[in-house]
Design an enzyme around this catalytic site. Structure first.
Site, short mmCIF file in Angstrom:
data_model
loop_
_atom_site.label_atom_id
_atom_site.label_comp_id
_atom_site.label_asym_id
_atom_site.label_seq_id
_atom_site.Cartn_x
_atom_site.Cartn_y
_atom_site.Cartn_z
N CYS A 32 -6.24 40.19 16.36
CA CYS A 32 -5.60 41.32 17.05
C CYS A 32 -4.87 40.83 18.29
O CYS A 32 -3.72 41.17 18.52
CB CYS A 32 -6.63 42.36 17.49
SG CYS A 32 -7.93 42.68 16.31
N ASP A 33 -5.54 40.04 19.12
CA ASP A 33 -5.02 39.76 20.46
C ASP A 33 -4.38 38.38 20.60
O ASP A 33 -3.73 38.10 21.62
CB ASP A 33 -6.16 39.91 21.49
CG ASP A 33 -6.78 41.29 21.41
OD1 ASP A 33 -6.07 42.23 21.04
OD2 ASP A 33 -7.99 41.42 21.70
N CYS A 72 -11.43 39.65 19.16
CA CYS A 72 -10.63 39.65 17.93
C CYS A 72 -9.38 38.79 18.10
O CYS A 72 -8.39 39.22 18.70
CB CYS A 72 -10.26 41.09 17.56
SG CYS A 72 -9.21 41.18 16.11
#
Ligand code: NAP
Length: 541
Positions: free
Chosen positions: A368-369, A365
């Protein structure tokens, strides 16, 4: 939400008198006395100290329920209540931990009035759902809400925080900080727009929120945009249970409820499915560019207008029949039909190091990261729309990204391919990842050029994988629904599976896997279900 103070703002002199009478009467009803303490610095008089005095004397003159005292910051009462800033106004500190730093001027006078009323009642007046969220708090929350006298949205957010402090005096402490009086504290927190709320030094909200959303942000210590009401019902009767809260499930819910079906939507993980983790969506009609999470929030808010969503609840099994029984981790649903909109989950490379280093440099992701890899070197594995969208996202975020693709041709949209070329993102063609290396974190990958046959290691900080999805068909399998040769749910042109009363929509059916096709399939499935419930195809034969 009902406000405690329901009085009209006065316009003329007669109205002012009537307003004061109303206020007096309201204070008279309060069961608790309210002690208010103003702390100032000896010899330092300014407009903020004077404003505190004036507003509190005005309230005190209205009612003997309020006592008002003033102390210097070096008085023992300051150390008793741990007051270090001046001017500070403490409201009933023997029962609550609520204070103003600065002065409740302008719009904030409304907050002060509401606070006095709530403290005087000894009741927070929070909604049932907010109370449920606050009940879950098990550790202190030190809240700071930055406000300004000219901000009309500030009282709503400040009152949310006051309600939390009144509901959970054991755990919630509150400072309402006036940025006009204390620009130094505002600067320290970069509170350049108000209202802005922090809890335990983490930013939990920018702008005013609905009460339940504020409470959820306070509980999770993260900014929240939506509140999904919780239910304790052990048994729910429905016409349709939708399993999965991605675009297909959410759209089906809207269509089904609008047709008159009693509908419940159950989602085990994140609402919005893969879209929630998509950095930018550029091909959903109506939005030139929209963040995936933003689009999901819009869809979920829309669906919530109609349907009850049971979130963080996993469906364990589905027993076909009439009614069909759907058992989840929290309750049982008895329903006439089920729509499987379970989507798909990330495909794995299945190479050494992938599982061990997942979350330690291996990521599925980018949204997200990605921020963790700013200024670092990563590879993005894959050659489809997801890999290119996410590689572009990482590149624009300042991550040094190289695309690694196993063939010499991409399967992404031309527009994305051009954007990637324009951004100068390098591509390693005909290259396969054979191993991901590192002890604590990813440090290198072993790459194999399937044309030259050369295998080499490349030093790297992160490996992002966007190599497609595997349909989430465990439930379908369990219930006996047939799958097609590619492993997706087998269904007819009206989204009926091979088991009576069970339907499917979205990525779990295979096909194009676009947001727009998923929403279309969700709508089609809901309309079929409505028609079938009127005239069941399984009884027609
Ligand atoms: P995808 O289109 O299935 O592409 C997967 C990519 O990963 C392919 O390039 C494939 O290589 C590669 N791959 C698969 N298994 C691999 C392995 N074991 N090792 C190395 N590479 C592997 O998946 P996606 O990009 O995630 O897209 C999924 C669906 O969502 C698609 O229908 C896509 O159109 C849609 N989507 C659309 C958008 C958009 O419209 N903007 C954005 C994201 C996703 P090969 O090419 O060699 O098979």
């Amino acid at each position: 939400m009902a406000s405690t103070v329901q009085m009209e703002a006065p316009h003329g002199q007669a109205e002012s008198q009537a307003f004061l009478r109303q206020l007096r009467a309201a204070f008279e009803q309060l069961p608790h006395e309210i002690a208010v303490y103003l702390f100032t610095i000896r010899g330092k008089e300014d407009v903020f100290v004077e404003a505190n005095r004036q507003v509190m004397r005005a309230f005190r003159d209205l009612t003997d329920k309020i006592t008002f005292r003033e102390y210097a910051l070096d008085h023992e009462m300051a150390s008793r209540w741990k007051v270090t800033e001046a001017p500070s106004l403490l409201i009933a500190p023997e029962r609550y931990n609520i204070r103003w730093v600065g002065a409740p001027m302008g719009e904030e006078a409304r907050t002060l009035l509401e606070t006095l009323m709530l403290v005087g009642m000894g009741r927070s007046n929070v909604s049932e759902q907010s109370a449920k969220v606050l009940k879950k708090l098990d550790a202190p929350r030190r809240v700071k809400v930055f406000v300004s006298p000219s901000c009309p949205y500030c009282p709503q957010q400040a009152v949310n925080a006051v309600r939390a402090a009144v509901e959970r005096p054991d755990l919630v402490s509150l400072e309402i900080i006036d940025i006009q009086a204390r620009p130094d504290i505002a600067e320290q927190y970069s509170a350049h727009s108000v209202p802005m709320a922090f809890a335990n030094e983490a930013l939990i909200a920018q702008g005013a929120q609905a009460e339940e959303v504020f409470m959820l942000s306070l509980q999770t210590l993260e900014p929240q945009t939506l509140f999904i009401p919780d239910s304790d019902a052990p048994l729910v009767e429905a016409d349709l249970v939708i399993v999965g809260g991605g675009p297909a499930g959410l759209t089906a819910a809207i269509y089904a409820v609008r047709s008159g079906l009693r509908t419940a939507l159950v989602e085990a993980d994140t609402l919005g499915g893969q879209v929630a983790a998509t950095p930018i969506v550029e091909n959903y009609p109506g939005f030139t560019q929209v963040g995936g999470k933003t689009l999901v929030d819009i869809m979920v808010s829309h669906a919530l207008e109609y349907v009850q969503i049971f979130q963080s609840e996993r469906v364990l099994d589905i027993k076909p029949g009439d009614p069909i029984e759907v058992r989840t981790t929290r309750r049982t649903f008895r329903t006439r039909t089920v729509l499987l909109a379970t989507g798909a989950s990330h495909r794995h490379l299945n190479v050494p190091g992938e599982t061990r280093l997942s979350g330690r440099g291996v990521s599925y992701c980018a949204t997200c990261d990605g921020p963790l890899f700013r200024g670092k070197k990563v590879i993005m594995v894959g050659g489809g729309n997801s890999a290119l969208t996410e590689a572009l996202y990482l590149h624009h975020m300042g991550v040094e990204v190289t695309l690694v693709h196993r063939r010499d041709k991409l399967r992404a949209q031309e527009y994305l391919i051009k954007s990637m070329k324009d951004a100068g993102i390098p591509v390693l063609w005909n290259t396969e990842v054979k191993e991901i290396k590192g002890e604590e974190r990813v440090t290198a990958v072993t790459l194999h050029d399937n044309q030259s046959g050369i295998t080499r290691d490349m030093a790297i900080d992160g490996v992002f994988l966007a190599i497609g999805y595997t349909p989430a068909v465990e439930l379908a399998r369990k219930v006996g629904v047939e799958l097609n040769a590619e492993g997706y749910i087998q269904r007819d042109s009206r989204h009926r599976t091979t088991v009576a009363g069970i339907y499917s929509a979205g990525d779990v059916e295979g096909g194009y896997k676009q947001i727009v096709t998923a929403t279309g399939q969700g709508a089609e499935a809901a309309m079929t279900i409505f028609e079938d419930l009127i005239n069941p195809y399984w009884q027609r034969a």
